[in-house]
Write an enzyme that holds these catalytic residues in place. Structure first.
Site, short mmCIF file in Angstrom:
data_model
loop_
_atom_site.label_atom_id
_atom_site.label_comp_id
_atom_site.label_asym_id
_atom_site.label_seq_id
_atom_site.Cartn_x
_atom_site.Cartn_y
_atom_site.Cartn_z
N ASP A 7 0.71 -1.33 -0.33
CA ASP A 7 0.10 -0.13 0.05
C ASP A 7 0.97 1.53 -0.48
OD1 ASP A 7 -2.52 1.44 -0.30
OD2 ASP A 7 -2.39 1.59 2.28
N SER A 8 -0.02 1.87 -0.04
CA SER A 8 1.08 3.59 -0.46
C SER A 8 1.54 4.42 1.37
CB SER A 8 0.08 4.99 -1.08
OG SER A 8 -1.10 5.10 -0.31
N CYS A 70 -4.03 -1.09 -2.15
CA CYS A 70 -3.88 0.38 -2.27
C CYS A 70 -4.92 0.43 -3.72
CB CYS A 70 -2.48 0.52 -2.87
SG CYS A 70 -2.77 2.92 -3.08
N GLU A 162 -3.10 9.33 7.57
CA GLU A 162 -1.40 8.96 7.51
C GLU A 162 -1.01 10.07 8.91
OE1 GLU A 162 1.01 7.06 5.88
OE2 GLU A 162 -0.91 6.02 5.03
N CYS A 194 -11.34 2.48 -0.92
CA CYS A 194 -9.77 3.18 -0.59
C CYS A 194 -9.06 2.15 0.96
CB CYS A 194 -9.45 4.77 0.04
SG CYS A 194 -8.33 4.63 0.22
N HIS A 196 -7.57 2.83 3.02
CA HIS A 196 -7.76 3.28 4.81
C HIS A 196 -9.33 3.45 5.00
CE1 HIS A 196 -3.24 4.51 3.08
NE2 HIS A 196 -2.95 5.52 4.12
N1 DGL Z 1 -5.22 2.45 0.41
C1 DGL Z 1 -5.13 3.65 -0.61
C2 DGL Z 1 -5.64 3.04 -1.79
O1 DGL Z 1 -6.74 2.74 -1.33
C3 DGL Z 1 -4.22 5.52 -0.90
C4 DGL Z 1 -4.22 6.06 -1.26
C5 DGL Z 1 -2.66 7.25 -1.36
O2 DGL Z 1 -2.17 7.84 -1.29
O3 DGL Z 1 -3.95 8.05 -1.40
O4 DGL Z 1 -6.46 4.08 -2.19
#
Ligand code: DGL
Length: 270
Positions: A7-8, A70, A162, A194, A196
């Site tokens: 993931d990011s 992600c 974050e 997403c 998150h």
């Molecule tokens: N968890 C990522 C997603 O599912 C977040 C992406 C981001 O870093 O903006 O899209």
């Protein structure tokens, strides 16, 4: 045995938790590109380059299969990676398809032509890059007809999570749900697009109300990975160690991860 999870940042931990519960014997290698999060405000080329660099690093840990936990990378980079970059003996899978299969009540791998489905009005909550890509609508159109999708780009939510600012994240979620409801007053389903967002899922649910069915990815992705590995056990890599890698500050990322998962997590530098 190892499988990679990318993931990011921290959002993919929501998927990792479900994967570990569903597949306790598999050692997962988690990679958070925290130094470059959020991806949702980046362009597609940038997301592609960052995601390829992260996946190449995960392969070094003895993983032949990597799950992009992600949506932004799945939407903006996955198809290009699969078509031009992933070697024959490796696989990279995204998190969109299991979600859409659940929404359209399709069996895993059902490739018959698109048909009418129970849901008619779907609210999609995702990052700006995911919304811009229209990947969700494209994947949905392969499987279903007559579904109206209203997408809400939830700017700021990933950044707030974050940063560990959950009060801001919750306020932003409420305002994004309000904005969506002005465009589509009565959705019958809502998709948290997403990884998150499961960290603030109760806020989404409260703001949406009990009549709207909420689709959240972690358990859906875990079920589809279990199904995939039952069919393709050869995709379990040679790695044996569970690991948490980050491009960010390992101490800071470990603290946040420990707070979110409510168990001690120790990241190391990628
Ligand atoms: N968890 C990522 C997603 O599912 C977040 C992406 C981001 O870093 O903006 O899209």
């Amino acid at each position: 045995m190892a499988v990679g999870v990318f993931d990011s940042g921290l959002g993919g931990l929501t998927v990792l938790s479900a994967l570990e519960a569903r597949l306790p014997e598999v050692p997962f290698v988690y990679f958070g590109d925290n130094a470059h999060a959020p991806y949702g405000v980046r362009d597609a080329d940038d997301i592609y380059d960052l995601t390829c660099a992260a996946v190449a690093r995960i392969w070094e840990e003895g993983c032949d299969l990597v799950i992009l936990a992600c949506n932004t990378a799945s939407a903006a980079a996955l198809r290009r990676m699969q078509e031009t970059w992933v070697p024959r003996d490796k696989r990279v899978l995204g998190v969109f398809v299991p979600l859409i299969e659940a929404l359209t009540e399709r069996q895993w791998g059902d490739n018959t032509s698109p048909r009418e489905v129970a849901v008619k009005h779907v609210a999609l909550f995702a990052t700006p890059a995911t919304v811009r890509s229209r990947a969700f609508q494209r994947e949905l159109a392969f499987r279903a007809i007559g579904v109206d999708v209203e997408a809400q780009a939830c700017g700021g939510v990933v950044d707030a999570i974050e940063d560990g600012d959950m009060i801001l994240a919750e306020a932003l979620v409420r305002s994004h749900v309000d904005a969506l409801k002005r465009k589509m007053p009565e959705p019958d389903a809502a998709v948290l697009g997403c990884t998150h967002y499961p960290l603030v899922e109760d806020v989404f649910r409260a703001a949406l109300g009990p009549q709207i069915k909420v689709f959240s990815q972690p358990s859906l992705v875990a079920d589809s990975l279990a199904d995939y590995l039952a069919r393709r056990p050869d995709m379990l890599g040679q790695g044996t160690a569970r690991k948490f890698l980050t491009t960010g500050d390992p101490r800071r990322v470990s603290d946040r991860a420990t707070q979110f998962l409510r168990r001690p997590i120790r990241f190391e530098a990628a």
